[in-house]
Design a protein around this motif. Structure first.
Motif, PDB file in Angstrom:
ATOM      1  N   LYS A  37       7.138   1.814   2.022  1.00  0.00           N
ATOM      2  CA  LYS A  37       5.706   1.727   1.890  1.00  0.00           C
ATOM      3  C   LYS A  37       5.241   2.659   0.780  1.00  0.00           C
ATOM      4  N   LEU A  38       4.085   2.320   0.216  1.00  0.00           N
ATOM      5  CA  LEU A  38       3.531   3.191  -0.824  1.00  0.00           C
ATOM      6  C   LEU A  38       3.072   4.483  -0.225  1.00  0.00           C
ATOM      7  N   LEU A  39       2.363   4.382   0.838  1.00  0.00           N
ATOM      8  CA  LEU A  39       1.923   5.559   1.570  1.00  0.00           C
ATOM      9  C   LEU A  39       2.501   5.480   2.976  1.00  0.00           C
ATOM     10  N   GLY A  40       2.983   6.552   3.483  1.00  0.00           N
ATOM     11  CA  GLY A  40       3.569   6.537   4.831  1.00  0.00           C
ATOM     12  C   GLY A  40       5.085   6.518   4.782  1.00  0.00           C
ATOM     13  N   ARG A  41       5.654   6.704   5.947  1.00  0.00           N
ATOM     14  CA  ARG A  41       7.103   6.778   6.028  1.00  0.00           C
ATOM     15  C   ARG A  41       7.749   5.396   5.972  1.00  0.00           C
ATOM     16  N   ASN A  42       8.980   5.390   5.420  1.00  0.00           N
ATOM     17  CA  ASN A  42       9.752   4.151   5.400  1.00  0.00           C
ATOM     18  C   ASN A  42      10.213   3.810   6.812  1.00  0.00           C
ATOM     19  N   LYS A  43      10.451   2.541   7.065  1.00  0.00           N
ATOM     20  CA  LYS A  43      10.843   2.071   8.397  1.00  0.00           C
ATOM     21  C   LYS A  43      12.169   1.344   8.344  1.00  0.00           C
ATOM     22  N   VAL A  44      12.924   1.472   9.454  1.00  0.00           N
ATOM     23  CA  VAL A  44      14.146   0.689   9.643  1.00  0.00           C
ATOM     24  C   VAL A  44      13.850  -0.329  10.735  1.00  0.00           C
ATOM     25  N   VAL A  45      14.072  -1.589  10.405  1.00  0.00           N
ATOM     26  CA  VAL A  45      13.800  -2.670  11.346  1.00  0.00           C
ATOM     27  C   VAL A  45      15.123  -3.338  11.716  1.00  0.00           C
ATOM     28  N   ILE A  46      15.384  -3.492  13.011  1.00  0.00           N
ATOM     29  CA  ILE A  46      16.586  -4.173  13.497  1.00  0.00           C
ATOM     30  C   ILE A  46      16.173  -5.570  13.917  1.00  0.00           C
TER      31      ILE A  46
END
Length: 676
Positions: free
Chosen positions: A642-651
Motif C-alpha cells: 500500500k502507499l500508506l499503511g502497512r503491507n499485508k500478506v494474504v493467504i
C-alpha cells in the motif's frame, strides 16, 4: 330356684339371658319377636314390684323411644334391680350336672396341633365329683361418680377348697346349651362346714379379682381429688395473702408518719405527725386481731372443704352373694383313634369333660406327659411317643421310637443332618453320600442326582448343575453352566456370557485380561486391533489411551500411529501427519509436512513473484497499490503493498477459491529481505 336362673348369672354380660331366665322362672309371658324390644306380661310378684301388668323391655338406651314408657334393663335400673332382688331371695340352691353329653368333648390340644389325625371314639364315665359355684354381685361406688358393677362366678371344690377356674370358664362357654337342657341332679352330701369354707375361699377370690378394679378407681379418684384440693388450697392461700397485704399497708402507714415526724421543723407539725402515727398503730393492733380471726375461719373452711372432697372420692365396695350352684361333673376314660400316613393306634386317657383336663397322655419311651407341649408322634409300630424320643423321616414322616431302634431304618442327610428313611433316601452321584430329596436335585446336563454340596444353580440361567458341569468365572466369582460359558480366543480362559465380549474388528471372543476399549467410541478391541497414539503415549496422562482403527491412523511421512485428536491433515497430497513430521512455514504460518519446507519456508513463499498478475484474484489485488504472489497446489501467498499503511500478506486457498487469512507483513521482515 330352678337351675336355669342360677346358671344364667354365670355370664356377666348376657343380661338378656339372665332376664329371660328369671321372667320364665316366675311365669311371665314374653314375646321376643323383636329381639331389641320384648313385650312382657308380668306375673303377680313382678307386677306388684314394678307396679304394672305389661311392659316393653329394651336392653340398650338407644332403642328406647322418648315418651313410650319402655323399660330399660341394665345394671342399676329399676327392672334389673327388681330381678336381682328376686334372685337373692333365700330358699333355693341351683343344681347342675355336667357330662360328656352336655359339654363338647375335645381331644388334647397338643394332639390337634400335631400332624396326627385324631378321632374321638368313646367316653365311659367312671366317677363323679361335685363343686360349688358361687355367684357374686360386686358394686364399686363413690359419691362423686357413677358406680361400677361386676358379676363374678367362682367355683370351689368343697372337699379340697381348691379354686377351679377352668371349670368356671367351661360352664360359661357352654351356657347356651346348658340353659336348654335339663341337667339337674339329686343333691349331694356336702356338710355345712365345707360349704362355709368354700364360700370363704370364693369370697377371697372375688376380693383378689376386685383389687385391680379398686386400684384403678382409686387412682382416678386420687387424681380428681388432688386437682380439687389444689384448687381449694390455692384459693385460700390467695385469701390469706390478701389479708397479709392489709397488714403490710398499715405498717407502711405508720412508717410514713414516722418519717414525716423526723423531717418536721415545727413543734406543732411534729406533734400532729406523732398523733397520726399513734392512731395508725392502734388501727394496726385492731387489724391484726381481726385478720387473725379471719385466718382461723379460712383455715377451718379449707379443712372442711378438703375433707368433703376426700369423702366424696372414697370408694365403697359392696359384695353380695346372689346365688349358689351345686355342680356335679363326671370323670371317665376317653378313647381316641390316632392315625398317621403310615400307621394307626388306639389310646385311652383319663378325661374330665368339665375342665378339659387329661391324664395318661404320656410318651411310651420316657413317660413324659405329652400335654406339657412336647409334640406327639406315632411310631410305625403304634407307640405314642414325644418328639425327643422319635426318629422321623423328614420327607415322608415315617417315625420310629427308641425302643424300635430307628437308627437302623434311617440315615442322616449329609446337608441338613436330619433323618431320612431308606425309601426316601437318595445318593449323590458326585460324592456318594446320603441326601434327602429337599437337598438334592437332578443335574440339568447329565441328569444325575446331586446333593447341594456338590452342585448349585447356574448364576446366569438358574438351572441346577453338578460341579462337573459348572465353570467358575474369575470376573464375577460365580459358577455358570457350559451353555452360559465362553472361552477367550487368546488365553482360552473361561468366562460367563456377561464378562466376555467380542472384538468389534474381528469378532473374536476376548476376556477382560486381553481386551481394550477405544477411548473415542468405547468399542471393545482385541490386542491385534488396538492402536496406541505416539503422542498420547508421550504425554503425562497416567491413564493409557487406546484406539480403534477408525479413530487412529498412520503418519503419511514416518508411518507413526496417531489418534484423531493429534493428527494433522496434509495441505499437499493425501494422508495425515504426526507431531514429529509437521511444522509451520515461517512466512505464511501454514502447516506443512517437514520434507516440503526448505529453510523454514514453503514452496509458495519461496516462489513469491513468480505468479502472473492475471492469476491473482481481482478482489484481492484491488485492495493494494501493487501485488505479487507465489503459489503451490494448495495455497497462494500474496504480498499486497500500500502507499500508506502497512503491507499485508494474504493467504488464498486455491482449491476453495477463497481468502483464508490476512495479516500485516511487518517492516522487520521487509528489512530482512523476507519479502522482495
Amino acid at each position: 330356684m330352678e337351675s336355669e336362673v342360677d346358671t344364667s348369672i354365670l355370664n356377666s354380660v348376657n343380661i338378656k339371658r339372665f332376664t329371660k331366665s328369671v321372667l320364665e322362672e316366675y311365669g311371665a309371658e314374653i314375646d321376643r319377636s323383636n329381639s331389641a324390644k320384648w313385650e312382657v306380661t308380668f306375673p303377680g310378684e313382678l307386677s306388684r314390684q314394678l307396679d304394672r301388668d305389661h311392659g316393653t323391655l329394651v336392653f340398650d338406651a338407644a332403642d328406647r323411644e322418648l315418651g313410650s314408657g319402655d323399660l330399660l334393663v341394665q345394671p342399676g335400673t329399676t327392672v334389673f334391680s327388681t330381678l336381682l332382688n328376686l334372685v337373692q331371695q333365700p330358699g333355693s340352691i341351683g343344681r347342675l350336672r355336667l357330662t360328656e353329653d352336655t359339654l363338647q368333648v375335645n381331644p388334647p390340644t397338643v394332639l390337634q396341633e400335631s400332624d396326627l389325625t385324631v378321632e374321638i371314639t368313646d367316653f365311659s364315665e367312671r366317677t363323679s365329683d361335685v363343686a360349688l359355684a358361687f355367684h357374686f354381685w360386686v358394686q364399686f361406688e363413690t359419691p362423686s361418680s357413677f358406680h361400677n358393677e361386676e358379676m363374678f362366678s367362682v367355683t370351689v371344690d368343697p372337699v379340697t377348697q381348691a379354686r377351679l377356674p377352668e371349670l368356671t370358664k367351661r360352664l360359661v362357654s357352654h351356657l347356651p346349651q346348658l340353659l336348654q337342657q335339663n341337667n339337674e341332679h339329686p343333691p349331694r352330701n356336702v356338710s355345712d362346714t365345707q360349704v362355709q369354707q368354700a364360700f370363704e375361699e370364693a369370697q377371697q377370690t372375688v376380693i383378689d379379682r376386685s383389687r385391680p378394679i379398686i386400684s384403678e378407681l382409686k387412682e382416678e379418684a386420687d387424681d380428681s381429688a388432688s386437682e380439687r384440693i389444689q384448687e381449694i388450697t390455692d384459693w385460700y392461700d390467695q385469701r390469706r395473702s390478701e389479708l397479709d397485704q392489709q397488714l403490710t399497708e398499715q405498717r407502711q402507714e405508720i412508717h410514713k408518719w414516722e418519717n414525716k415526724r423526723r423531717k418536721a421543723r415545727k413543734d406543732s407539725t411534729r406533734r400532729k405527725y406523732i398523733t397520726n402515727r399513734r392512731e395508725a398503730e392502734q388501727e394496726l393492733t385492731q387489724l391484726q386481731r381481726k385478720i387473725e380471726e379471719k385466718k382461723e375461719e379460712l383455715n377451718a373452711e379449707e379443712r372442711t372443704e378438703i375433707d368433703e372432697v376426700i369423702d366424696r372420692n372414697e370408694i365403697d365396695v359392696d359384695v353380695s352373694l346372689i346365688g349358689v350352684t351345686e355342680v356335679a361333673y363326671v370323670r371317665g376314660i376317653l378313647t381316641l383313634e390316632l392315625s398317621s400316613n403310615h400307621t394307626a393306634a388306639t389310646v385311652e386317657l383319663s378325661y374330665l369333660p368339665a375342665t378339659d383336663a387329661f391324664r395318661g397322655l404320656d410318651c411310651s419311651v420316657c413317660s413324659q406327659d405329652l400335654t406339657e407341649g412336647v409334640l406327639p408322634k406315632l411310631c410305625t409300630n403304634g407307640h405314642l411317643i414325644g418328639d425327643p424320643c422319635a426318629t422321623s423321616c423328614r420327607s415322608c414322616g415315617l417315625t420310629y421310637c427308641e425302643d424300635c431302634d430307628g437308627t437302623e431304618h434311617c440315615t442322616p442327610c449329609v446337608v441338613c443332618w436330619e433323618d431320612v428313611c431308606q425309601e426316601c433316601l437318595q445318593t449323590c452321584a458326585s460324592c456318594g453320600t446320603a441326601v434327602c430329596a429337599d437337598h438334592s436335585e437332578f443335574c440339568d446336563s447329565c441328569e444325575s442326582i446331586t446333593c447341594h454340596l456338590c452342585g448349585e444353580e447356574c448364576a446366569t440361567g438358574g438351572t441346577f448343575h453338578c460341579d462337573s458341569h459348572l465353570t467358575h468365572c474369575s470376573d464375577c466369582d460365580d459358577h455358570h453352566c457350559d451353555a452360559h460359558t465362553r472361552r477367550c480366543s487368546v488365553c482360552e480362559s473361561p468366562r460367563c456370557e456377561t464378562d466376555i465380549e467380542r472384538c468389534s474388528a474381528c469378532d473374536d471372543l476376548i476376556c477382560s485380561d486381553h481386551s481394550t476399549i477405544c477411548t473415542m467410541c468405547g468399542e471393545t478391541l482385541c490386542e491385534e486391533h488396538t492402536e496406541v497414539c505416539v503422542t498420547c503415549a508421550e504425554g503425562q496422562d497416567s491413564e493409557e489411551k487406546t484406539f480403534c482403527q477408525t479413530h487412529a491412523t498412520q503418519c503419511s511421512v514416518g508411518e507413526e500411529t496417531v489418534c484423531s485428536n493429534h493428527r494433522v491433515s496434509r495441505p499437499l497430497g493425501t494422508g495425515h501427519l504426526c507431531q514429529n513430521h509437521h511444522d509451520t512455514c515461517d512466512t505464511c504460518e501454514i502447516i506443512y509436512s517437514t520434507p516440503v519446507l526448505n529453510d523454514g519456508q514453503c514452496t509458495a513463499c519461496r516462489s513469491l513473484g513468480d505468479v502472473a498478475q492475471t492469476q491473482i484474484p481481482t478482489e484481492i489485488a484491488s485492495d493494494f497499490r501493487s501485488v505479487e504472489a507465489g503459489s503451490n497446489d494448495a495455497y497462494m501467498v500474496i504480498l499486497g503493498k500500500k502507499l500508506l499503511g502497512r503491507n499485508k500478506v494474504v493467504i488464498y486457498d486455491v482449491q476453495a477459491e477463497q481468502e483464508v487469512d490476512r495479516y500485516s507483513a511487518g517492516m522487520l521482515k521487509q528489512l530482512m529481505g523476507t519479502y522482495k
